[in-house]
Design a protein around this motif. Structure first.
Motif, PDB file in Angstrom:
ATOM      1  N   ARG A   1      38.980  48.558  55.134  1.00 43.56           N
ATOM      2  CA  ARG A   1      39.114  48.961  53.727  1.00 43.56           C
ATOM      3  C   ARG A   1      40.023  47.951  53.048  1.00 43.56           C
ATOM      4  O   ARG A   1      40.786  47.243  53.710  1.00 43.56           O
ATOM      5  CB  ARG A   1      39.687  50.367  53.595  1.00 43.56           C
ATOM      6  N   HIS A   2      39.946  47.872  51.747  1.00 41.47           N
ATOM      7  CA  HIS A   2      40.776  46.919  51.004  1.00 41.47           C
ATOM      8  C   HIS A   2      42.252  47.280  51.161  1.00 41.47           C
ATOM      9  O   HIS A   2      42.629  48.442  51.089  1.00 41.47           O
ATOM     10  CB  HIS A   2      40.411  46.923  49.520  1.00 41.47           C
TER      11      HIS A   2
ATOM     12  N   THR B   1      46.750  36.146  54.766  1.00 46.55           N
ATOM     13  CA  THR B   1      45.685  36.480  53.828  1.00 46.55           C
ATOM     14  C   THR B   1      45.131  35.306  53.059  1.00 46.55           C
ATOM     15  O   THR B   1      44.034  35.377  52.541  1.00 46.55           O
ATOM     16  CB  THR B   1      46.171  37.506  52.799  1.00 46.55           C
TER      17      THR B   1
ATOM     18  N   GLY C   1      45.836  46.064  49.498  1.00 46.90           N
ATOM     19  CA  GLY C   1      46.502  45.223  48.515  1.00 46.90           C
ATOM     20  C   GLY C   1      45.541  44.272  47.818  1.00 46.90           C
ATOM     21  O   GLY C   1      45.853  43.110  47.628  1.00 46.90           O
ATOM     22  N   LYS C   2      44.371  44.766  47.467  1.00 46.15           N
ATOM     23  CA  LYS C   2      43.322  43.994  46.791  1.00 46.15           C
ATOM     24  C   LYS C   2      42.785  42.849  47.644  1.00 46.15           C
ATOM     25  O   LYS C   2      42.199  41.914  47.160  1.00 46.15           O
ATOM     26  CB  LYS C   2      43.812  43.458  45.454  1.00 46.15           C
ATOM     27  N   LYS C   3      42.970  42.929  48.943  1.00 45.04           N
ATOM     28  CA  LYS C   3      42.453  41.921  49.877  1.00 45.04           C
ATOM     29  C   LYS C   3      41.422  42.581  50.773  1.00 45.04           C
ATOM     30  O   LYS C   3      41.536  43.755  51.112  1.00 45.04           O
ATOM     31  CB  LYS C   3      43.586  41.344  50.714  1.00 45.04           C
ATOM     32  N   ASP C   4      40.393  41.816  51.151  1.00 45.65           N
ATOM     33  CA  ASP C   4      39.353  42.403  51.988  1.00 45.65           C
ATOM     34  C   ASP C   4      39.227  41.751  53.359  1.00 45.65           C
ATOM     35  O   ASP C   4      38.449  42.197  54.195  1.00 45.65           O
ATOM     36  CB  ASP C   4      37.999  42.365  51.268  1.00 45.65           C
TER      37      ASP C   4
END
Length: 108
Positions: free
Chosen positions: A50-51, A11, A53-56
């Motif tokens: 979709r996001h 990520t 863990g707050k990652k895109d």
């Protein structure tokens, strides 16, 4: 030994050198357990649908390797503990089916 594929998602935004370093660590874990790395394919950055863990988005890589079946769970646990790897999925590699040559009595 069976043949497996490991799909890795990293990520952190990183350059090619940093990605290669992370992949080398992952391949090192495989060889430490007695496995053999056959191939590594870098798929690059891809957006998640979709996001998570707050990652895109993440950087994807596929590693094909051979390892004893009993050691796959140990390898998965080691990757789960590695903070550099966001997700990893290890599955049996698909077997290549040989193409059948037409027999003499079948039309081509």
């Amino acid at each position: 030994m069976k043949k497996y594929e490991g799909l890795f998602i990293f990520t952190q935004s990183m350059d090619d050198n940093a990605l290669e370093e992370k992949l080398e660590k992952a391949r090192g874990e495989m060889t430490r357990l007695g496995g053999t790395v056959l191939d590594t394919a870098k798929w690059g950055r891809q957006s998640f649908s979709r996001h998570m863990g707050k990652k895109d988005s993440g950087i994807y890589a596929l590693i094909t390797f051979e390892l004893e079946t009993a050691k796959v769970a140990v390898l998965s646990e080691r990757f789960r503990l590695n903070e550099d790897i966001f997700r990893v999925q290890i599955v049996l590699a698909p077997r290549k089916v040989p193409e059948k040559a037409p027999s003499a009595d079948q039309p081509a």
